[in-house]
Structure formats: structure tokens, C-alpha cells
Design an enzyme around this catalytic site. Structure first.
Site: not given
Ligand code: ACO
Length: 437
Positions: A273, A314, A371
Site C-alpha cells: 500500500h 494496482h 508511487d
Molecule cells: N510485479 C510482478 N507481478 C505482479 C505485480 C508486480 N508488481 N503486481 C501484480 N503482479 C501479478 C500477480 O502475481 C498476478 O499474477 P498471476 O495472475 O500470474 O497470478 C497478477 O499480476 C495479478 O495481480 P494480483 O496479485 O491479483 O493483483 P492485486 O490486485 O492483488 O495486487 C498490488 C495489487 C498489491 C498493488 C500488486 O500489484 C503489488 O504488489 N504491486 C507492487 C506494490 C505496489 O506498487 N503497491 C502500491 C499500490 S498503489 C498505492 O497503494 C498507492
């Protein structure tokens, strides 16, 4: 622009395939967005709960504050597009909009600004709370503590049933959070706290409290102030994300607003987050050089490796993050103003380019989020990495308190209490210790 929602169906039919029984569930429509099936009576009617861990398909409340269309990359506060607010509004005006539902007229803005400005100082005794922390404490740890501790200092505005006290608490939080954040930064640097200056505007004053020292006033540069203002506006609210939901859940137990905001800060801290802006910089350090990008991209794709590309992806935006576009523009302006030629930025831009052309990221609709850029700007401004999430908390305080206020203004408040699917051991008799294996 987001399309209008078509006329709603009135009910949704649920059928049990085994028994043939059918139930009609009401369908609720909003201004925009998918309709919601109202399942509040589901258990009573069917004997079933719903299971939705992480709330990927569950609305927890009705709200008039913020609308996001993740597929179209739309973010609006009270109907105003975030891009227009970032371009034409100020942070305090946006705060007023979030809190009170309308843009203020001149008189209202003047009064609101005066009220916030008059509350920027914190009780002198709060200083002693800081001394209890180790110098190397993460400033978010300090913020969790001092914001919660505000409940012990402002008893005159903690009656949650009194609208005037709620208003004063909201204004106090918006006014004092930059002061508390700047104090956390000063404490970790071993520098004296800098008192607020009421002749400066909200954003200028915040930069002043963070960067001035008794020996030298911080020089306020308009492009830097503008970028900071934009960071504040862009992070001001984002509907029912983890920290906001935490604030609402804490508030639903009728906890006081200072305690609720402290709970939001704890939730924001995590790298999934608000901690992501700090994590982006740490990741860039870890990657080190652009030649290493392919190796880290492979790691990000590998499900057995916990490494993720921080600042990408996201939960809601599956097209692009509208805030990221504005942030990218600010990033260029700030770096040009400060004359920074940062190899880390070059690395970030290269990473962005390569990831955006990679089928893994394209297929999963993983784009740089706000971010990704805010971390780079904040670093260029001179903020220590540990302060990045604190800055997010400063700007989000208005969103949290607006959402809390909206909840408190509802005719009836019910404590939030999710259900669960128990998957543990079945009932069994207690085994005395002598008989255990
Ligand atoms: N790097 C690599 N793979 C990723 C990433 C990433 N940053 N984000 C998502 N994925 C992949 C997942 O592994 C998943 O793969 P799969 O379908 O093969 O299993 C797919 O993309 C879908 O992702 P989810 O996990 O379902 O996405 P979710 O909505 O649960 O998570 C989140 C969103 C937590 C933001 C995630 O993208 C993440 O961890 N990103 C990095 C952290 C980040 O930048 N957070 C800031 C969010 S914005 C904010 O708070 C202002």
C-alpha cells in the site's frame, strides 16, 4: 469520461441448484459503476454467507466522496476529475471539497484556511513523546504513536456524536499532521523541531518545517512547492483502499477520530500500500544498474520468488493510474528545476520502458502506479526514503477523516464485523498433557 450506468435491474435472482429454491435479492445502483447486489438479508433467507477474502467483489459502504473506474483510468472526487484538481486546485481547497462535498466559495475557503492555519501547532508536551523513540525509529512507527496519542491531548473534540466536535477534530488532524510528520523527520535527523509559520501556505509551511534549520531558512522554489502540492492532492483520497477501510472499521466501533486515523497509518505502512514509494527506491538500489533489469524482471515473473516490481500494478487500475501521468510530469519539472541528473532516475525510466513492453506486464495490465514516480520526486526534494510513506499519510489524512465523517453522518452506524468460513479442526475433547504424544 466514464459512461453512465444503464438503468438497474430491480432484483437479482439467486437459485440453489440442489433444491431448486430461488431468492430475490435487491440490486442497488450508484451514480456510476457496476450495480451491487444487496446481500444483507442473504444469511437470514438462505442460511449462507458469502466468501470474499480481500474484498475483491464486495462493497463495504455507500459513499459520495470518490469514484474510480479502474478500467478507464478515471478518478474523481465529488465529481471533479483528479487531473483538473491537480492542475487548477490547491490542496486545502481539495480538502474542503472532500470534507464538505462542494468546492468552497472565496469566503468559505478563507475561513477554512484560517481555521487550518490556526491549528498547525501541536501541544508542546507532544514533543516529549518523540524523545521516547529511538533516533533510528522508522518515522511511520513514530506517526502511529503520536497520532494515536493526540486523543490524549484534545479531549474537547472527541465527542463523536457532536458534529461541531467532529469538525474541529477533522480540522485539527489536517492542520497538525504535517507538523507531526516534520517533527518525526527532524527527530530522526537529530535536528531541532521547526515551528509552523502562519504566513506560509499549507504546502510551503510543510516544506519549511521539514527543511529549515535554525542556521538557515529553507529556500522555497515554486516548481518544488507545486510538485509537493500535487503530491498532496493526488494522494488525498482513493475510496475504500486498505487504510481507508481500516479507518472505517475502527470508526464503526465508535473509536475516536484520532485513534481511527492512527489505525489508518498502520495499514498504510505496508509495502503493498503506502509503503510502496519507499519500496520503489529500495528496489532501484537493489537492481543497481540497468544491465541487471532483465534478471529482476525474470524474478518478478517467477511465482516462487517473492520479488515484485514495486510501483507496478494496482488492485483497481487495470489500464493506467491517472495519478501516475500527472506525477510523471511533475517528476520531469522537479528534476529540471533542481538540476538533478540522477542515475537512479535513469534506471527507473529504463525499467518503466522495458516492463511496459514485456508480455507478462502487458497481459496482466501492470502499469506504473503513482508511487513509482512520487518516490523519485521526493528523493530529489531531499526527503529521506523512510519519510515517503509518512508524506502519503499526511496527504491521505483528509481522505480518511472525510470517509470517517461521512460514516458518522449516516443515520445509523453498525459495527463492521466480517464473517468467516471456519476450516479448522472439528470439535474434539480436551487431552490432558500426560496423555498427549
Ligand atoms: N510485479 C510482478 N507481478 C505482479 C505485480 C508486480 N508488481 N503486481 C501484480 N503482479 C501479478 C500477480 O502475481 C498476478 O499474477 P498471476 O495472475 O500470474 O497470478 C497478477 O499480476 C495479478 O495481480 P494480483 O496479485 O491479483 O493483483 P492485486 O490486485 O492483488 O495486487 C498490488 C495489487 C498489491 C498493488 C500488486 O500489484 C503489488 O504488489 N504491486 C507492487 C506494490 C505496489 O506498487 N503497491 C502500491 C499500490 S498503489 C498505492 O497503494 C498507492
Amino acid at each position: 469520461m466514464t459512461k453512465e450506468t444503464p438503468a438497474p435491474e430491480k432484483t437479482f435472482t439467486l437459485k440453489n441448484d440442489q433444491t431448486g429454491e430461488e431468492w430475490q435479492l435487491p440490486v442497488v445502483e450508484g451514480t456510476y459503476g457496476p450495480h451491487c447486489i444487496d446481500i444483507r438479508k442473504l444469511y437470514g433467507q438462505t442460511g449462507h454467507f458469502t466468501l470474499d477474502p480481500s474484498f475483491t467483489a464486495t462493497g463495504s459502504c455507500k459513499s459520495k466522496i470518490t469514484y474510480i473506474d479502474g478500467d478507464e483510468g478515471v478518478l474523481m472526487h465529488r465529481g471533479y476529475d483528479i487531473k483538473e484538481l491537480a492542475a487548477d486546485s490547491t490542496y486545502l481547497e481539495t480538502c474542503y471539497l472532500l470534507l464538505y462535498g462542494e468546492l468552497p466559495n472565496k469566503k468559505e475557503l478563507k475561513e477554512f484556511t484560517a481555521h487550518i492555519t490556526n491549528h498547525t501547532m501541536v501541544h508542546e508536551q507532544i514533543k516529549s513523546i518523540y524523545q521516547g523513540f529511538r533516533r533510528d525509529a522508522h518515522p511511520m512507527a513514530i506517526m502511529c504513536g503520536v497520532v494515536g496519542a493526540m486523543s490524549a491531548f484534545y479531549h474537547d473534540s472527541l465527542d463523536i456524536w457532536d458534529p461541531e466536535q467532529r469538525r474541529i477534530s477533522a480540522h485539527r488532524l489536517i492542520a497538525k499532521i504535517p507538523t507531526l510528520a516534520a517533527m518525526a523527520m527532524k527527530y530522526s535527523k537529530g535536528q531541532p523541531y521547526v515551528y509552523p509559520r502562519n504566513d506560509l501556505n499549507y504546502t510551503e509551511n510543510f516544506l519549511h518545517m521539514c527543511f529549515s534549520v535554525p542556521a538557515e531558512e529553507y529556500k522555497l522554489r515554486p516548481p518544488v512547492v507545486k510538485a509537493m502540492e500535487r503530491i498532496l492532492i493526488l494522494h488525498a483520497d482513493h475510496e475504500q483502499n486498505a487504510s481507508t477501510s481500516t479507518v472505517r472499521l475502527a470508526g464503526s466501533s465508535l473509536a475516536n477520530p484520532m485513534a481511527c486515523i492512527a489505525s489508518g497509518i498502520t495499514s498504510l505502512w505496508g509495502p503493498s500500500h503506502g509503503g510502496a514509494n519507499q519500496a520503489v527506491l529500495e528496489m532501484l538500489d537493489q537492481i543497481g544498474h540497468k544491465d541487471n533489469i532483465p534478471e529482476f524482471l525474470e524474478r518478478a515473473k517467477d511465482k516462487s520468488d517473492p520479488f515484485k516490481l514495486m510501483g507496478f500494478g494496482h488492485r483497481v487500475y487495470k489500464n493506467f493510474d491517472p495519478r501516475a501521468a500527472v506525477m510523471k510530469e511533475s517528476c520531469d519539472e522537479v528534476l529540471a528545476e533542481l538540476g538533478i541528473d540522477d542515475p537512479q532516475l535513469e534506471l527507473a525510466m529504463e525499467l518503466e520502458k522495458i516492463a511496459l513492453n514485456d508480455p507478462y506486464f502487458i497481459d496482466r495490465k501492470l502499469f506504473p502506479n503513482v508511487d513509482f514516480y512520487s518516490g523519485i520526486i521526493l528523493k530529489a526534494m531531499g526527503f529521506p526514503t523512510e519519510m515517503f510513506t509518512v508524506l502519503f499519510a499526511v496527504s491521505r489524512t483528509v481522505g480518511w477523516i472525510s470517509q470517517w465523517k461521512e460514516m458518522m453522518e449516516e443515520p445509523s452506524i453498525k459495527i463492521g464485523r466480517p464473517r468467516q468460513l471456519y476450516t479448522g479442526a472439528p470439535s474434539r475433547p480436551y487431552v490432558p498433557i500426560e496423555k498427549r504424544k
